[in-house]
Design an enzyme around this catalytic site. Structure first.
Site, PDB file in Angstrom:
ATOM      1  N   HIS A 108      65.886 111.656   2.567  1.00 53.49           N
ATOM      2  CA  HIS A 108      67.816 111.556   2.455  1.00 53.49           C
ATOM      3  C   HIS A 108      68.129 113.006   3.259  1.00 53.49           C
ATOM      4  O   HIS A 108      69.349 113.182   2.244  1.00 53.49           O
ATOM      5  CB  HIS A 108      67.901 111.606   0.984  1.00 53.49           C
ATOM      6  CG  HIS A 108      67.405 109.877  -0.235  1.00 53.49           C
ATOM      7  ND1 HIS A 108      68.638 108.920   1.181  1.00 53.49           N
ATOM      8  CD2 HIS A 108      66.737 109.280  -0.997  1.00 53.49           C
ATOM      9  CE1 HIS A 108      67.641 107.639   0.038  1.00 53.49           C
ATOM     10  NE2 HIS A 108      66.536 108.263  -0.989  1.00 53.49           N
ATOM     11  N   ASP A 114      63.969 111.894  -4.401  1.00 50.21           N
ATOM     12  CA  ASP A 114      63.710 110.073  -4.443  1.00 50.21           C
ATOM     13  C   ASP A 114      63.094 109.984  -2.946  1.00 50.21           C
ATOM     14  O   ASP A 114      63.303 110.101  -2.245  1.00 50.21           O
ATOM     15  CB  ASP A 114      64.816 109.432  -5.237  1.00 50.21           C
ATOM     16  CG  ASP A 114      66.391 109.616  -4.289  1.00 50.21           C
ATOM     17  OD1 ASP A 114      66.292 110.715  -3.482  1.00 50.21           O
ATOM     18  OD2 ASP A 114      66.651 108.125  -4.021  1.00 50.21           O
ATOM     19  N   GLU A 115      62.528 108.145  -3.054  1.00 52.80           N
ATOM     20  CA  GLU A 115      62.185 108.008  -2.158  1.00 52.80           C
ATOM     21  C   GLU A 115      61.782 108.632  -0.422  1.00 52.80           C
ATOM     22  O   GLU A 115      62.197 108.525   0.056  1.00 52.80           O
ATOM     23  CB  GLU A 115      63.303 106.941  -1.286  1.00 52.80           C
ATOM     24  CG  GLU A 115      64.018 105.792  -2.882  1.00 52.80           C
ATOM     25  CD  GLU A 115      65.090 105.189  -2.537  1.00 52.80           C
ATOM     26  OE1 GLU A 115      65.036 103.610  -2.261  1.00 52.80           O
ATOM     27  OE2 GLU A 115      65.950 105.383  -1.690  1.00 52.80           O
ATOM     28  N   ILE A 116      60.845 109.427  -0.593  1.00 53.92           N
ATOM     29  CA  ILE A 116      59.908 110.134   0.304  1.00 53.92           C
ATOM     30  C   ILE A 116      59.205 108.516   0.676  1.00 53.92           C
ATOM     31  O   ILE A 116      58.422 108.428  -0.037  1.00 53.92           O
ATOM     32  CB  ILE A 116      59.005 111.150  -0.427  1.00 53.92           C
ATOM     33  CG1 ILE A 116      60.184 112.493  -0.847  1.00 53.92           C
ATOM     34  CG2 ILE A 116      57.937 111.576   0.094  1.00 53.92           C
ATOM     35  CD1 ILE A 116      59.503 113.997  -1.742  1.00 53.92           C
ATOM     36  N   ASP A 149      60.995 109.137  -9.668  1.00 50.35           N
ATOM     37  CA  ASP A 149      60.320 108.807  -8.262  1.00 50.35           C
ATOM     38  C   ASP A 149      59.144 110.102  -8.716  1.00 50.35           C
ATOM     39  O   ASP A 149      58.245 110.329  -7.479  1.00 50.35           O
ATOM     40  CB  ASP A 149      60.833 108.691  -6.792  1.00 50.35           C
ATOM     41  CG  ASP A 149      62.415 107.998  -6.373  1.00 50.35           C
ATOM     42  OD1 ASP A 149      62.866 107.921  -7.525  1.00 50.35           O
ATOM     43  OD2 ASP A 149      61.731 106.952  -5.988  1.00 50.35           O
TER      44      ASP A 149
END
Length: 566
Positions: A251, A322-324, A372
């Site tokens: 992000h 988060d969200e790699i 995550d």
């Protein structure tokens, strides 16, 4: 924590049908349902405290100007005694700072006769909660106040938060201040500020000014150090901490304007044509991950951490993580070489964490990561690198199952389960050319384009127990909960109705719970109180959405059902 003996004295508390409170106090006695006039010269006597004194003056002005008229006429007896002249505040520990776990308990006594009410709190922050309760006990013009009231109150959960994303869309300082004011009225105590993301970097950092200059939507869409100082000060005046989040290493596409060399896959199309979902570069438009293999990454990160911890005094630092997305790192030549030498993406994330976590801890901060970092199915960090005494995990996926996984691993947690607490859900998607909308009339319409549909109603929020299926020891690791508003489909024009009064439902769950003294869910009884509270918030300038037509208020009970729905 209040004395258990005192609690027992109030356990007989009646359901006060003639008065509406939100959040409902833990214990409240009002046996006679009487009210007394509030003196035109009513005053609040408070010990000097930098923030409590400001709050006391604010509440005095509000009490004298609000003139709220309940939607359902109050069924009370007016006393013939003297009007109430003074609220006297006593604070046992004026030095206690606003930090996680601070004592917010208070007791409030408004006599049946006599001209003085008393508010006793352990800290200034508990006194602010009591001031809000007192304010809700005043109504009408001429003003009157409930008499013969005894309240002993304290929160179930120490962490009670609202998160706002100011990267996808920008919110003016006045919108953030209004939100903090509404939070305080609902007895929330943490404003989680998701400041940066792939789309924009709106915060001006003295050591890294180019991040905002080249990563924001423009100079009019930035938060200066003075803006941040104003927001933090306003929060303290309202008993609300400001918790910053600088999300990394994913992000971070907005960082590429200033430092393209440290951001992988920046400015690329997020889901290349002809590729599988697993091969995407991001989970939504806006690509870019910080590169853990570039030493420059850590020079920039050190400056960012230094500035953020200097500007935000809170003891928590939300580091995101988060969200790699594998494809984004794999698109970089350095990473490709690293993987060719038998390195893994999880080891790449561990390299980033080992280089940044100790530095954040050196700033005397507790670090919050999204879940995550431990639970992701592809890229995650070994728990040995995340010391439980210094790291809190913020759960958002898979409902109570992920909460269970986190606390059973020994971590403290903040719960924001997307199935219940994501307030952007159900409003569709911002993607163009989205075939999810193109379904035949009688086909299953699925989620209607919104990945986390359905819309989270206040009843869904109110009825969720964040300690569901946890052992007693595991439940102790749940610090509290947080309502979340991502801003792909929100901006200042819809901010208030997106948050309120749905966030109010969470506020009561976290403060006094969603069950009555018999252990039964009280959502049915809460409807009338929340309806009243919504109108009262509107009167205070918060554009909260309605939960019923006005007819239901004018015809009590007629909008209920006596039959269960299946």
């Amino acid at each position: 924590m209040a004395n258990p003996t005192v609690i027992l004295l109030f356990i007989f508390a009646v359901r006060c049908r003639g008065i509406s409170m939100w959040p409902q106090p833990r214990t409240m006695s009002w046996p006679v349902h009487s009210a007394t006039p509030l003196s035109p010269s009513f005053a609040i006597s408070s010990p000097y405290h930098r923030y409590l004194s400001v709050a006391a003056n604010r509440y005095l002005k509000l009490i004298k100007t609000e003139n709220y008229h309940p939607l359902v006429p109050q069924k009370v007896n007016l006393t013939n005694g003297p009007s109430l002249q003074t609220l006297i505040i006593t604070v046992n520990n004026l030095a206690a700072p606003l930090t996680h776990g601070v004592n917010e308990s208070y007791s409030l006594s408004i006599p049946m006769s006599g001209n003085r009410a008393t508010l006793i709190a352990e800290t200034a922050w508990g006194a602010m909660r009591g001031l809000e309760t007192f304010r809700q006990l005043v109504w009408g013009k001429p003003r009157r106040v409930a008499a013969g009231v005894e309240v002993v109150d304290w929160p179930i959960y120490a962490y009670r938060g609202v998160m706002l994303d100011t990267s996808r869309n920008y919110y003016d300082v006045k919108d953030i201040l209004r939100t903090i004011g509404a939070m305080s009225a609902n007895k929330f105590n943490v404003f989680h500020w998701h400041i940066t993301d792939a789309e924009s970097f709106p915060v001006v950092l003295p050591s890294e000014p180019d991040l905002a200059a080249k990563g924001s939507y423009g100079s009019e869409f930035q938060y200066s150090p003075a803006d941040i100082s104003r927001i933090i000060e306003y929060g303290l005046q309202h008993g609300v901490r400001v918790l910053p989040e600088i999300n990394a290493p994913a992000h971070t596409g907005s960082w590429a304007g200033a430092y393209p060399e440290i951001v992988t896959c920046s400015n690329m199309f997020w889901w290349p044509a002809g590729s599988n979902w697993a091969d995407r570069l991001a989970s939504q438009p806006g690509t870019g991950h910080l590169n853990p293999l570039n030493p420059k990454t850590y020079q920039v990160m050190k400056n960012v951490i230094d500035d953020v911890t200097e500007m935000f005094p809170d003891s928590f630092y939300h580091a995101g993580a988060d969200e790699i997305i594998p494809g984004c790192w794999k698109a970089d030549p350095l990473v490709q070489s690293y993987l060719a030498k038998n390195g893994t993406l999880s080891q790449l994330l561990e390299l980033f964490v080992k280089s940044t976590l100790p530095y954040i801890l050196s700033q005397n901060r507790t670090v919050v990561y999204w879940e995550d970092i431990l639970l992701d199915s592809n890229i995650k960090v070994r728990s040995s690198l995340l010391p439980t005494e210094h790291v809190i995990l913020h759960t958002w996926g898979n409902g109570p199952n992920n909460t269970k996984k986190v606390v059973s691993s020994g971590y403290r947690t903040i719960v924001s389960s997307s199935d219940f607490y994501f307030l952007d859900c159900g409003h569709g998607s911002f993607l163009g050319n989205n075939s999810q909308y193109d379904q035949p009339p009688f086909a299953d319409q699925g989620k209607g384009g919104s990945w986390c549909s359905p819309f989270k109603t206040w009843q869904m929020i109110y009825n969720y127990d964040i300690a569901y299926n946890l052992t007693e020891e595991e439940a102790k690791l749940v610090l509290g909960g947080e309502a979340v508003l991502w801003s792909e489909l929100a901006d200042p024009e819809v901010l208030d109705p997106r948050l309120w009064p749905r966030a109010s439902a969470l506020a009561e769950v976290l403060w006094s719970g969603n069950r009555d003294e018999m252990g039964k869910k009280r959502y049915a009884a809460a409807t009338d109180r929340l309806n009243e509270w919504r109108y009262r918030m509107v009167g205070r300038g918060v554009r909260a959405e309605p939960i019923q037509p006005r007819w239901c208020i004018n015809n009590p009970g007629m909008c209920n059902t006596v039959h269960p729905f299946t």
